[in-house]
Design a protein around this motif. Structure first.
Motif, PDB file in Angstrom:
ATOM      1  N   ALA A 196       0.721  -1.164  -0.047  1.00  0.00           N
ATOM      2  CA  ALA A 196       0.033   0.055  -0.126  1.00  0.00           C
ATOM      3  C   ALA A 196       0.997   1.351   0.056  1.00  0.00           C
ATOM      4  O   ALA A 196       0.681   2.083  -0.729  1.00  0.00           O
ATOM      5  CB  ALA A 196      -0.857   0.061   1.275  1.00  0.00           C
ATOM      6  N   ILE A 197       1.878   1.270   0.765  1.00  0.00           N
ATOM      7  CA  ILE A 197       2.562   2.429   0.898  1.00  0.00           C
ATOM      8  C   ILE A 197       3.574   2.540  -0.460  1.00  0.00           C
ATOM      9  O   ILE A 197       3.738   3.763  -0.927  1.00  0.00           O
ATOM     10  CB  ILE A 197       3.876   2.116   2.107  1.00  0.00           C
ATOM     11  CG1 ILE A 197       2.992   2.288   3.487  1.00  0.00           C
ATOM     12  CG2 ILE A 197       5.001   3.296   2.183  1.00  0.00           C
ATOM     13  CD1 ILE A 197       2.271   3.527   3.864  1.00  0.00           C
ATOM     14  N   GLY A 198       4.026   1.445  -1.173  1.00  0.00           N
ATOM     15  CA  GLY A 198       4.485   1.656  -2.463  1.00  0.00           C
ATOM     16  C   GLY A 198       3.831   2.194  -3.363  1.00  0.00           C
ATOM     17  O   GLY A 198       4.179   3.079  -4.167  1.00  0.00           O
ATOM     18  N   GLN A 199       2.272   1.786  -3.450  1.00  0.00           N
ATOM     19  CA  GLN A 199       1.453   2.531  -4.360  1.00  0.00           C
ATOM     20  C   GLN A 199       1.358   4.050  -3.990  1.00  0.00           C
ATOM     21  O   GLN A 199       1.115   4.902  -4.953  1.00  0.00           O
ATOM     22  CB  GLN A 199       0.108   1.743  -4.267  1.00  0.00           C
ATOM     23  CG  GLN A 199       0.136   0.441  -5.068  1.00  0.00           C
ATOM     24  CD  GLN A 199      -1.142  -0.261  -4.972  1.00  0.00           C
ATOM     25  OE1 GLN A 199      -2.181   0.261  -4.551  1.00  0.00           O
ATOM     26  NE2 GLN A 199      -1.212  -1.454  -5.383  1.00  0.00           N
ATOM     27  N   PHE A 200       1.195   4.282  -2.777  1.00  0.00           N
ATOM     28  CA  PHE A 200       0.961   5.615  -2.276  1.00  0.00           C
ATOM     29  C   PHE A 200       2.087   6.487  -2.624  1.00  0.00           C
ATOM     30  O   PHE A 200       2.036   7.623  -3.131  1.00  0.00           O
ATOM     31  CB  PHE A 200       0.706   5.581  -0.639  1.00  0.00           C
ATOM     32  CG  PHE A 200       0.381   7.001  -0.018  1.00  0.00           C
ATOM     33  CD1 PHE A 200      -1.023   7.423  -0.203  1.00  0.00           C
ATOM     34  CD2 PHE A 200       1.331   7.676   0.424  1.00  0.00           C
ATOM     35  CE1 PHE A 200      -1.268   8.513   0.543  1.00  0.00           C
ATOM     36  CE2 PHE A 200       1.000   9.007   0.914  1.00  0.00           C
ATOM     37  CZ  PHE A 200      -0.228   9.558   0.770  1.00  0.00           C
ATOM     38  N   ARG A 201       3.358   6.102  -2.636  1.00  0.00           N
ATOM     39  CA  ARG A 201       4.728   6.686  -2.933  1.00  0.00           C
ATOM     40  C   ARG A 201       4.796   7.171  -4.413  1.00  0.00           C
ATOM     41  O   ARG A 201       4.973   8.271  -4.771  1.00  0.00           O
ATOM     42  CB  ARG A 201       5.885   5.876  -2.475  1.00  0.00           C
ATOM     43  CG  ARG A 201       5.915   5.905  -0.799  1.00  0.00           C
ATOM     44  CD  ARG A 201       6.456   7.432  -0.370  1.00  0.00           C
ATOM     45  NE  ARG A 201       7.708   7.603  -0.675  1.00  0.00           N
ATOM     46  CZ  ARG A 201       8.208   8.900  -0.921  1.00  0.00           C
ATOM     47  NH1 ARG A 201       7.378   9.838  -0.473  1.00  0.00           N
ATOM     48  NH2 ARG A 201       9.357   9.147  -1.434  1.00  0.00           N
ATOM     49  N   LYS A 202       4.111   6.143  -5.071  1.00  0.00           N
ATOM     50  CA  LYS A 202       4.049   6.350  -6.628  1.00  0.00           C
ATOM     51  C   LYS A 202       3.113   7.649  -6.811  1.00  0.00           C
ATOM     52  O   LYS A 202       3.520   8.303  -7.653  1.00  0.00           O
ATOM     53  CB  LYS A 202       3.779   5.270  -7.159  1.00  0.00           C
ATOM     54  CG  LYS A 202       4.728   4.180  -7.335  1.00  0.00           C
ATOM     55  CD  LYS A 202       4.261   2.763  -8.134  1.00  0.00           C
ATOM     56  CE  LYS A 202       5.414   1.642  -8.027  1.00  0.00           C
ATOM     57  NZ  LYS A 202       4.921   0.578  -8.047  1.00  0.00           N
ATOM     58  N   ALA A 203       2.174   7.542  -6.218  1.00  0.00           N
ATOM     59  CA  ALA A 203       1.122   8.622  -6.650  1.00  0.00           C
ATOM     60  C   ALA A 203       1.422  10.031  -5.868  1.00  0.00           C
ATOM     61  O   ALA A 203       1.305  11.057  -6.326  1.00  0.00           O
ATOM     62  CB  ALA A 203      -0.303   8.219  -6.173  1.00  0.00           C
ATOM     63  N   TYR A 204       2.077   9.895  -4.537  1.00  0.00           N
ATOM     64  CA  TYR A 204       2.516  11.125  -3.769  1.00  0.00           C
ATOM     65  C   TYR A 204       3.770  11.095  -3.569  1.00  0.00           C
ATOM     66  O   TYR A 204       4.144  10.684  -2.303  1.00  0.00           O
ATOM     67  CB  TYR A 204       1.630  11.297  -2.858  1.00  0.00           C
ATOM     68  CG  TYR A 204       0.144  11.059  -2.922  1.00  0.00           C
ATOM     69  CD1 TYR A 204      -0.374  12.422  -3.791  1.00  0.00           C
ATOM     70  CD2 TYR A 204      -0.595  10.163  -2.821  1.00  0.00           C
ATOM     71  CE1 TYR A 204      -1.682  12.231  -3.897  1.00  0.00           C
ATOM     72  CE2 TYR A 204      -1.973  10.097  -3.145  1.00  0.00           C
ATOM     73  CZ  TYR A 204      -2.557  11.246  -3.671  1.00  0.00           C
ATOM     74  OH  TYR A 204      -3.996  11.383  -4.156  1.00  0.00           O
ATOM     75  N   PRO A 205       5.079  10.990  -4.290  1.00  0.00           N
ATOM     76  CA  PRO A 205       6.444  10.811  -4.124  1.00  0.00           C
ATOM     77  C   PRO A 205       7.002  11.737  -3.343  1.00  0.00           C
ATOM     78  O   PRO A 205       7.886  11.439  -2.591  1.00  0.00           O
ATOM     79  CB  PRO A 205       6.926  11.007  -5.642  1.00  0.00           C
ATOM     80  CG  PRO A 205       6.088  11.780  -6.454  1.00  0.00           C
ATOM     81  CD  PRO A 205       4.747  11.518  -6.008  1.00  0.00           C
ATOM     82  N   THR A 206       6.474  13.055  -2.774  1.00  0.00           N
ATOM     83  CA  THR A 206       6.928  14.049  -1.901  1.00  0.00           C
ATOM     84  C   THR A 206       6.451  13.830  -0.422  1.00  0.00           C
ATOM     85  O   THR A 206       6.960  14.536   0.475  1.00  0.00           O
ATOM     86  CB  THR A 206       6.672  15.472  -2.454  1.00  0.00           C
ATOM     87  OG1 THR A 206       5.359  15.645  -2.343  1.00  0.00           O
ATOM     88  CG2 THR A 206       7.486  15.780  -3.617  1.00  0.00           C
ATOM     89  N   ALA A 207       5.380  12.732  -0.369  1.00  0.00           N
ATOM     90  CA  ALA A 207       4.891  12.580   0.827  1.00  0.00           C
ATOM     91  C   ALA A 207       5.695  12.036   1.785  1.00  0.00           C
ATOM     92  O   ALA A 207       6.584  11.090   1.267  1.00  0.00           O
ATOM     93  CB  ALA A 207       3.451  12.012   0.897  1.00  0.00           C
ATOM     94  N   ARG A 208       5.893  12.329   3.165  1.00  0.00           N
ATOM     95  CA  ARG A 208       6.626  11.708   4.065  1.00  0.00           C
ATOM     96  C   ARG A 208       5.793  10.840   5.017  1.00  0.00           C
ATOM     97  O   ARG A 208       4.685  11.147   5.247  1.00  0.00           O
ATOM     98  CB  ARG A 208       7.268  12.837   4.957  1.00  0.00           C
ATOM     99  CG  ARG A 208       8.222  13.323   4.315  1.00  0.00           C
ATOM    100  CD  ARG A 208       8.843  14.749   4.931  1.00  0.00           C
ATOM    101  NE  ARG A 208       7.730  15.531   5.254  1.00  0.00           N
ATOM    102  CZ  ARG A 208       7.699  16.632   6.044  1.00  0.00           C
ATOM    103  NH1 ARG A 208       8.704  16.827   6.909  1.00  0.00           N
ATOM    104  NH2 ARG A 208       6.563  17.374   6.219  1.00  0.00           N
ATOM    105  N   ILE A 209       6.219   9.496   5.324  1.00  0.00           N
ATOM    106  CA  ILE A 209       5.420   8.683   5.716  1.00  0.00           C
ATOM    107  C   ILE A 209       6.203   8.126   7.074  1.00  0.00           C
ATOM    108  O   ILE A 209       7.360   7.910   6.919  1.00  0.00           O
ATOM    109  CB  ILE A 209       5.298   7.322   4.635  1.00  0.00           C
ATOM    110  CG1 ILE A 209       4.530   7.983   3.649  1.00  0.00           C
ATOM    111  CG2 ILE A 209       4.560   6.247   5.659  1.00  0.00           C
ATOM    112  CD1 ILE A 209       4.192   7.241   2.546  1.00  0.00           C
TER     113      ILE A 209
END
Length: 193
Positions: A26-39
């Motif tokens: 899920a985080i992998g997909q999220f990072r593709k959509a929002y690459p600058t978001a910090r998790i």
């Protein structure tokens, strides 16, 4: 920021098994959509701690097992899993398709602490079969229980989701013979998006 792909932050706290198995894709997909978001990801064993930390806004979301026991927090069931027995492949029951709790009731069992959702479900499953769950060892999460089973310390009662990890090739993971399932839930503040 998260919606427009800015430098927003997302903090998630969860059960170690769920965090290691469900969140990476899920985080992998999220990072593709929002690459600058910090998790930020953190693990916690107790669902009460997760709910409390989400309620205090230390985390945006939680990921845990079992029913919602906190009236001040919202939860959604996002999946179900079976529980099963992890044992060395050399164990006589390692080739079974399912395990009747009565066949392992007298074995040295590794389970979770009293009151934990998986322990409560395992107790119900054993009671349904007319026997009692009497763990020889108490562990805090599935990977620890599997590590103990790998050392021959006993048979571990675990969430079958742990089978998605490849860290235990020497173990067989056999589901318990039951229709009961363990819920995993997304924990979120009830009064905010």
């Amino acid at each position: 920021d998260l919606r427009v792909g800015g430098s927003g932050r997302l903090a998630v706290i969860g059960n170690p098994t769920l965090v290691s198995n469900l969140l990476p894709p899920a985080i992998g997909q999220f990072r593709k959509a929002y690459p600058t978001a910090r998790i930020r990801l953190q693990t916690a064993v107790f669902s009460g701690e997760m709910a409390d930390r989400v309620l205090r806004r230390e985390f945006d979301l939680g990921l845990g097992y079992g029913p919602n026991q906190d009236l001040h927090i919202g939860t959604e069931v996002i999946g179900l899993s079976r529980i099963g027995i992890a044992m060395l492949r050399s164990h006589p029951l390692a080739n079974e398709r399912q395990i009747d709790p009565r066949t392992v009731a007298d074995e040295p069992l590794i389970s979770f602490g009293a009151g934990s959702p998986i322990r409560l479900l395992a107790e119900r499953i054993f009671a349904d079969a007319g026997c009692m769950l009497r763990p020889a060892i108490v562990a805090s999460f599935s990977a620890a229980a599997c590590s103990l089973a790998r050392q021959g310390a006993g048979l571990a009662i675990v969430d079958m989701l742990v089978a998605r990890e490849v860290a235990f090739p020497e173990l067989a993971l056999i589901p318990l013979d039951t229709d009961r399932r363990i819920e995993f839930r997304l924990i979120h503040p009830e009064n905010r998006p």
